[in-house]
Structures are given as structure tokens and as C-alpha cells.
Design a protein around this motif. Structure first.
Motif, PDB file in Angstrom:
ATOM      1  N   SER A 192       0.836  -1.200   0.000  1.00 11.34           N
ATOM      2  CA  SER A 192       0.000   0.000   0.000  1.00 11.34           C
ATOM      3  C   SER A 192       0.869   1.248   0.000  1.00 11.34           C
ATOM      4  O   SER A 192       1.944   1.289   0.605  1.00 11.34           O
ATOM      5  N   VAL A 193       0.414   2.234  -0.713  1.00 11.13           N
ATOM      6  CA  VAL A 193       1.103   3.528  -0.789  1.00 11.13           C
ATOM      7  C   VAL A 193       0.138   4.589  -0.286  1.00 11.13           C
ATOM      8  O   VAL A 193      -1.014   4.634  -0.728  1.00 11.13           O
ATOM      9  N   ASN A 194       0.617   5.383   0.634  1.00  9.67           N
ATOM     10  CA  ASN A 194      -0.188   6.479   1.149  1.00  9.67           C
ATOM     11  C   ASN A 194      -1.522   5.987   1.755  1.00  9.67           C
ATOM     12  O   ASN A 194      -2.544   6.634   1.655  1.00  9.67           O
ATOM     13  N   GLY A 195      -1.498   4.822   2.321  1.00  9.35           N
ATOM     14  CA  GLY A 195      -2.697   4.296   2.975  1.00  9.35           C
ATOM     15  C   GLY A 195      -3.641   3.563   2.058  1.00  9.35           C
ATOM     16  O   GLY A 195      -4.604   2.965   2.505  1.00  9.35           O
ATOM     17  N   GLU A 196      -3.353   3.560   0.748  1.00 10.24           N
ATOM     18  CA  GLU A 196      -4.245   2.851  -0.168  1.00 10.24           C
ATOM     19  C   GLU A 196      -3.558   1.601  -0.686  1.00 10.24           C
ATOM     20  O   GLU A 196      -2.382   1.647  -1.068  1.00 10.24           O
ATOM     21  N   GLY A 200       5.589   6.585  -5.123  1.00  5.51           N
ATOM     22  CA  GLY A 200       5.190   7.218  -3.873  1.00  5.51           C
ATOM     23  C   GLY A 200       5.361   8.717  -3.953  1.00  5.51           C
ATOM     24  O   GLY A 200       5.695   9.238  -5.022  1.00  5.51           O
ATOM     25  N   PRO A 201       5.151   9.433  -2.871  1.00  5.57           N
ATOM     26  CA  PRO A 201       5.261  10.898  -2.871  1.00  5.57           C
ATOM     27  C   PRO A 201       6.635  11.402  -3.286  1.00  5.57           C
ATOM     28  O   PRO A 201       6.730  12.461  -3.921  1.00  5.57           O
ATOM     29  N   ASN A 225       8.573   7.457   1.789  1.00  7.09           N
ATOM     30  CA  ASN A 225       7.808   7.253   0.565  1.00  7.09           C
ATOM     31  C   ASN A 225       6.405   6.703   0.833  1.00  7.09           C
ATOM     32  O   ASN A 225       5.667   6.428  -0.086  1.00  7.09           O
ATOM     33  N   LYS A 226       6.089   6.523   2.107  1.00  9.68           N
ATOM     34  CA  LYS A 226       4.752   6.055   2.534  1.00  9.68           C
ATOM     35  C   LYS A 226       4.358   4.722   1.888  1.00  9.68           C
ATOM     36  O   LYS A 226       3.250   4.536   1.430  1.00  9.68           O
TER      37      LYS A 226
END
Lengths: 169, 124
Positions: free
Chosen positions: B40-44, B61-62, B105-106
Motif C-alpha cells: 500500500s502507498v499512502n494508505g491505499e 510514492g510521494p 515514501n509512505k
């Protein structure tokens, strides 16, 4: 001859009673039990021999499972196969390893082989999933504890009853 | 008790103890093995993959792209845009519940058991 018959009958009845009573003792897991009835198998192996031990083990399981109402069901077959392998291995350790092993070692070996055989029988006949073997450490550990206990008790009983039985009679 | 035991008994007890610890480690290794991983990236959740198929993927990621590799049932981060590279140092994971996290990078990688070949219960 008749004395032997009476003695074997008494031993079988004691074994059946132990087998039945033991099914009422609660255990942490349903497949684990102490195996107190194995004391009779060990004693018969010590006093008589392989054939008699087979008879005693077989009759004990038949009578015990009739009493607890699981004659000829999976547990009966599993229990029978485990006991056959235990009797064979204990016979060989008693006959050929008398200087090496006391009854405690004999009964540990019997218990371990019994659990392993039962595990394989369950795997082969009922549940073909490799996950079954994740229970091996639990079974082996309980076999070790039960084996020590059973061996110690049979040693005590053997010493108590020494005046009444001659080895190999 | 001590005068009952003969030397063979100690050997048997030792062998059985060795087998217990051996089978314990082996079964733990088999049992805890995860089969599914989620990335998951950024919570998704962006990926849900089987660990049995080798794969080389990149997620955005960000602050950049994180390269993730799946091989031989393990998953790990091969390259990350972050400065500390902690996620790369976390190494390979393959057990249920293990996690790799890259905070800059979450990116979060989790291993789950999947519902393959588990026994609910046995009644006798």
C-alpha cells in the motif's frame, strides 16, 4: 496354562478400565492423552512376550472402545495402529536393549513411535494435508512426558509384583 | 528416579528433545509462511500479490519510485528513493504478519497468510 489365562484376563480388564477411565480425564488438546493403559502392555511384554502383548493390547482397545462407544470408528483404527507399532518397538527394546534401557526408555520409545505412527495413519487415511505435521512437536513432547510417567509407574508396579511373577514364565 | 535410569534412557530423552526442537522450528517455518502480500502507498492498497510468483515491480510514492522484488516466496525492497534506506535494510520477509515500512515514501508491505490450506479444526 490356566494361571496364565487368568493373569492375562485380569491384565486385560485392568487395561480396559484404565483405557476407559482415561477418556474422562480432561487434556489440553483432544488428541493427547497419558496412555496409562500402556502400563499393561509393558508389563505383559516383560512377563510374557510379543504374542501375549499383542493380544492384550488388541483386547484392551476393543473392550475399551466398546465401553466408550467408538468401536470401529477412526479413533479405534488410529489407536490400534499406534499400539501395534508401540508393542513391536517396545518388544525389541526390551529383548535386545535390556542393558541399555530401563522401562522409562522403553516406554518413551513406545510412546514416540505410537504418536508418529498415528500421525502417519491419520495423514494417509483421513486427512491428506501436510499441515497435519505441524502438530508433530506437540505430539512428541506429550509422548516424552507420558512415556516418562508410564515408564516410571510400570517400573514401580513391576518391582511390587516381582514375587508373584517370574520373568518368561 | 535417578537409579532407575540407565545410560540409554538419557540418549533417548536427548534424541527426542532434539527431534522436538527440530520439528518445532521446521513446522514454525512452514506454518507461518505467508502466501499473499499487500503493498500500500499512502494508505491505499495498490497491489495484492501471491508470493509464489516471482515479480519485479515499482510503485510510485510521494518522493519517487520504490522498487520491490518477489522471489522464492520472499518479498523485499531493492531500491528506494529515501535517504536513510531503512526499508532496504529490513531485508527479505516471508512470514505472516511481517511488515516492511518506508516512511518517507509512505510504502507499506505486509505479508498475509492467505487462505490456502489451513485447517479449521479436527474432531475425533
Amino acid at each position: 496354562m490356566s494361571t496364565k489365562l487368568i493373569q492375562l484376563t485380569v491384565i486385560i480388564s485392568i487395561g480396559s478400565i484404565l483405557f476407559t477411565l482415561e477418556s474422562f480425564i480432561p487434556t489440553p488438546l483432544p488428541w493427547i492423552k497419558l496412555g496409562l493403559a500402556n502400563v499393561t502392555t509393558i508389563l505383559v511384554l516383560k512377563w510374557y512376550g510379543l504374542k501375549e502383548a499383542f493380544i492384550v493390547a488388541f483386547m484392551r482397545i476393543v473392550i475399551g472402545s466398546l465401553l466408550t462407544g467408538r468401536f470401529l470408528n477412526p479413533v479405534f483404527i488410529i489407536s490400534l495402529s499406534g499400539n501395534i507399532s508401540a508393542v513391536v518397538i517396545m518388544y525389541f527394546t526390551i529383548v535386545y536393549g535390556e542393558k541399555m534401557f530401563s522401562l522409562i526408555g522403553v516406554s518413551i520409545l513406545g510412546a514416540v513411535f505410537k504418536s508418529i505412527t498415528q500421525l502417519f495413519i491419520v495423514y494417509l487415511i483421513y486427512l491428506r494435508q501436510i499441515y497435519l505435521f505441524s502438530m508433530t512437536p506437540i505430539f512428541l513432547f506429550s509422548a516424552l512426558v507420558a512415556g516418562i510417567f508410564v515408564g516410571f509407574s510400570s517400573h514401580l508396579i513391576l518391582n511390587k509384583l516381582k514375587p508373584y511373577f517370574r520373568s518368561g514364565s | 528416579m535417578k537409579n532407575i535410569l540407565k545410560w540409554g534412557d538419557y540418549i533417548i530423552i536427548g534424541i527426542v528433545l532434539i527431534f522436538i526442537s527440530l520439528s518445532f522450528t521446521i513446522t514454525r517455518w512452514i506454518q507461518d509462511r505467508g502466501y499473499i502480500c499487500t503493498i500500500s502507498v499512502n494508505g491505499e492498497e495498490v497491489y495484492r500479490l501471491s508470493l509464489n510468483k516471482d515479480k519485479d515491480i515499482g510503485v510510485q510514492g510521494p518522493i519517487g519510485e520504490t522498487r520491490i522484488k518477489i522471489e522464492n516466496g520472499s518479498i523485499w525492497i531493492t531500491d528506494a528513493p529515501c535517504r536513510e534506506k531503512i526499508c532496504q535494510k529490513m531485508g527479505k520477509i516471508n512470514h505472516t504478519g511481517e511488515v516492511i515500512v518506508c516512511i518517507p515514501n509512505k510504502v507499506i508491505i505486509q505479508v498475509e497468510s492467505g487462505d490456502e490450506q489451513t485447517i479449521d479444526g479436527i474432531t475425533m
